[in-house]
Write a protein that holds these residues in place. Structure first.
Motif, PDB file in Angstrom:
ATOM      1  N   LEU A  40       0.863  -1.175   0.000  1.00  0.00           N
ATOM      2  CA  LEU A  40       0.000   0.000   0.000  1.00  0.00           C
ATOM      3  C   LEU A  40       0.900   1.224   0.000  1.00  0.00           C
ATOM      4  O   LEU A  40       1.817   1.324   0.814  1.00  0.00           O
ATOM      5  CB  LEU A  40      -0.888   0.033   1.238  1.00  0.00           C
ATOM      6  CG  LEU A  40      -1.690   1.317   1.447  1.00  0.00           C
ATOM      7  CD1 LEU A  40      -2.784   1.432   0.397  1.00  0.00           C
ATOM      8  CD2 LEU A  40      -2.273   1.367   2.842  1.00  0.00           C
ATOM      9  N   ARG A  41       0.682   2.150  -0.908  1.00  0.00           N
ATOM     10  CA  ARG A  41       1.469   3.384  -0.977  1.00  0.00           C
ATOM     11  C   ARG A  41       0.507   4.539  -1.226  1.00  0.00           C
ATOM     12  O   ARG A  41      -0.349   4.464  -2.106  1.00  0.00           O
ATOM     13  CB  ARG A  41       2.482   3.287  -2.112  1.00  0.00           C
ATOM     14  CG  ARG A  41       3.411   4.430  -2.239  1.00  0.00           C
ATOM     15  CD  ARG A  41       4.536   4.493  -1.240  1.00  0.00           C
ATOM     16  NE  ARG A  41       5.123   3.227  -0.898  1.00  0.00           N
ATOM     17  CZ  ARG A  41       5.762   3.001   0.247  1.00  0.00           C
ATOM     18  NH1 ARG A  41       5.886   3.951   1.144  1.00  0.00           N
ATOM     19  NH2 ARG A  41       6.285   1.836   0.493  1.00  0.00           N
ATOM     20  N   LEU A  50      -1.906   3.553  -4.239  1.00  0.00           N
ATOM     21  CA  LEU A  50      -1.718   2.266  -4.907  1.00  0.00           C
ATOM     22  C   LEU A  50      -1.903   1.162  -3.882  1.00  0.00           C
ATOM     23  O   LEU A  50      -1.314   1.210  -2.805  1.00  0.00           O
ATOM     24  CB  LEU A  50      -0.297   2.152  -5.480  1.00  0.00           C
ATOM     25  CG  LEU A  50       0.109   3.137  -6.554  1.00  0.00           C
ATOM     26  CD1 LEU A  50       1.589   2.925  -6.893  1.00  0.00           C
ATOM     27  CD2 LEU A  50      -0.737   2.952  -7.778  1.00  0.00           C
ATOM     28  N   ALA A  51      -2.689   0.180  -4.220  1.00  0.00           N
ATOM     29  CA  ALA A  51      -2.864  -0.994  -3.363  1.00  0.00           C
ATOM     30  C   ALA A  51      -2.732  -2.227  -4.244  1.00  0.00           C
ATOM     31  O   ALA A  51      -3.443  -2.361  -5.243  1.00  0.00           O
ATOM     32  CB  ALA A  51      -4.221  -0.971  -2.686  1.00  0.00           C
ATOM     33  N   VAL A  52      -1.795  -3.099  -3.900  1.00  0.00           N
ATOM     34  CA  VAL A  52      -1.557  -4.317  -4.674  1.00  0.00           C
ATOM     35  C   VAL A  52      -1.601  -5.498  -3.715  1.00  0.00           C
ATOM     36  O   VAL A  52      -0.926  -5.493  -2.689  1.00  0.00           O
ATOM     37  CB  VAL A  52      -0.186  -4.272  -5.380  1.00  0.00           C
ATOM     38  CG1 VAL A  52       0.059  -5.553  -6.160  1.00  0.00           C
ATOM     39  CG2 VAL A  52      -0.074  -3.062  -6.294  1.00  0.00           C
ATOM     40  N   VAL A  53      -2.387  -6.493  -4.054  1.00  0.00           N
ATOM     41  CA  VAL A  53      -2.479  -7.720  -3.271  1.00  0.00           C
ATOM     42  C   VAL A  53      -2.187  -8.870  -4.222  1.00  0.00           C
ATOM     43  O   VAL A  53      -2.689  -8.906  -5.344  1.00  0.00           O
ATOM     44  CB  VAL A  53      -3.881  -7.886  -2.652  1.00  0.00           C
ATOM     45  CG1 VAL A  53      -3.961  -9.166  -1.846  1.00  0.00           C
ATOM     46  CG2 VAL A  53      -4.235  -6.684  -1.799  1.00  0.00           C
ATOM     47  N   SER A  54      -1.349  -9.813  -3.780  1.00  0.00           N
ATOM     48  CA  SER A  54      -0.927 -10.896  -4.660  1.00  0.00           C
ATOM     49  C   SER A  54      -0.960 -12.226  -3.920  1.00  0.00           C
ATOM     50  O   SER A  54      -0.774 -12.270  -2.709  1.00  0.00           O
ATOM     51  CB  SER A  54       0.503 -10.597  -5.148  1.00  0.00           C
ATOM     52  OG  SER A  54       0.985 -11.664  -5.916  1.00  0.00           O
ATOM     53  N   GLU A  66       6.118  -0.985  -7.087  1.00  0.00           N
ATOM     54  CA  GLU A  66       7.247  -0.147  -7.481  1.00  0.00           C
ATOM     55  C   GLU A  66       7.234   0.150  -8.980  1.00  0.00           C
ATOM     56  O   GLU A  66       7.531   1.265  -9.409  1.00  0.00           O
ATOM     57  CB  GLU A  66       8.569  -0.798  -7.082  1.00  0.00           C
ATOM     58  CG  GLU A  66       8.803  -0.781  -5.586  1.00  0.00           C
ATOM     59  CD  GLU A  66      10.016  -1.613  -5.174  1.00  0.00           C
ATOM     60  OE1 GLU A  66      10.663  -2.242  -6.041  1.00  0.00           O
ATOM     61  OE2 GLU A  66      10.304  -1.613  -3.973  1.00  0.00           O
ATOM     62  N   ALA A  67       6.865  -0.834  -9.800  1.00  0.00           N
ATOM     63  CA  ALA A  67       6.795  -0.633 -11.249  1.00  0.00           C
ATOM     64  C   ALA A  67       5.705   0.379 -11.606  1.00  0.00           C
ATOM     65  O   ALA A  67       5.903   1.243 -12.463  1.00  0.00           O
ATOM     66  CB  ALA A  67       6.550  -1.967 -11.960  1.00  0.00           C
ATOM     67  N   ALA A  69       4.444   2.698  -9.534  1.00  0.00           N
ATOM     68  CA  ALA A  69       4.841   3.991  -8.970  1.00  0.00           C
ATOM     69  C   ALA A  69       5.857   4.700  -9.850  1.00  0.00           C
ATOM     70  O   ALA A  69       5.824   5.937  -9.974  1.00  0.00           O
ATOM     71  CB  ALA A  69       5.412   3.795  -7.561  1.00  0.00           C
ATOM     72  N   ALA A  70       6.737   3.952 -10.482  1.00  0.00           N
ATOM     73  CA  ALA A  70       7.747   4.552 -11.364  1.00  0.00           C
ATOM     74  C   ALA A  70       7.117   5.212 -12.580  1.00  0.00           C
ATOM     75  O   ALA A  70       7.719   6.092 -13.197  1.00  0.00           O
ATOM     76  CB  ALA A  70       8.753   3.496 -11.802  1.00  0.00           C
ATOM     77  N   ARG A  71       5.904   4.828 -12.909  1.00  0.00           N
ATOM     78  CA  ARG A  71       5.213   5.385 -14.079  1.00  0.00           C
ATOM     79  C   ARG A  71       4.265   6.529 -13.742  1.00  0.00           C
ATOM     80  O   ARG A  71       3.667   7.122 -14.616  1.00  0.00           O
ATOM     81  CB  ARG A  71       4.464   4.270 -14.794  1.00  0.00           C
ATOM     82  CG  ARG A  71       5.398   3.316 -15.476  1.00  0.00           C
ATOM     83  CD  ARG A  71       4.689   2.039 -15.891  1.00  0.00           C
ATOM     84  NE  ARG A  71       5.519   1.152 -16.669  1.00  0.00           N
ATOM     85  CZ  ARG A  71       6.475   0.380 -16.191  1.00  0.00           C
ATOM     86  NH1 ARG A  71       6.758   0.392 -14.906  1.00  0.00           N
ATOM     87  NH2 ARG A  71       7.172  -0.425 -16.980  1.00  0.00           N
ATOM     88  N   LEU A  72       4.120   6.825 -12.463  1.00  0.00           N
ATOM     89  CA  LEU A  72       3.236   7.928 -12.061  1.00  0.00           C
ATOM     90  C   LEU A  72       3.861   9.273 -12.346  1.00  0.00           C
ATOM     91  O   LEU A  72       5.015   9.488 -12.259  1.00  0.00           O
ATOM     92  CB  LEU A  72       2.899   7.837 -10.562  1.00  0.00           C
ATOM     93  CG  LEU A  72       2.048   6.637 -10.159  1.00  0.00           C
ATOM     94  CD1 LEU A  72       1.841   6.647  -8.658  1.00  0.00           C
ATOM     95  CD2 LEU A  72       0.715   6.657 -10.864  1.00  0.00           C
TER      96      LEU A  72
END
Length: 72
Positions: A40-41, A50-54, A66-67, A69-72
């Motif tokens: 969560l960022r 951003l919220a990513v669950v895997s 991170e990938a 976020a680098a494109r924001l």
């Protein structure tokens, strides 16, 4: 309460709030257990989160976050 939790409790630069990693322009939390990971960022300045669950071990969700976020 959120202000105190996201305040950098270490001097200068990257630090740690109360349960959140705190950087200059964002705060968040990452973690996981066998077979799962999450990230969560929050970027208050741009009102972006951003919220990513895997369902894969660490660092699965963190790498995706991170990938993105680098494109924001």
């Amino acid at each position: 309460m959120l202000r105190e939790a996201t305040r950098n409790h270490k001097a200068k630069g990257r630090g740690y709030g109360l349960g959140f990693g705190v950087n200059a322009d964002n705060f968040g939390h990452v973690g996981g257990a066998p077979g799962t990971s999450a990230a969560l960022r929050v970027y208050p300045g741009t009102r972006t989160m951003l919220a990513v669950v895997s369902n894969v071990d660490e660092p699965g969700a963190m790498e995706v976050e991170e990938a993105i976020a680098a494109r924001l």
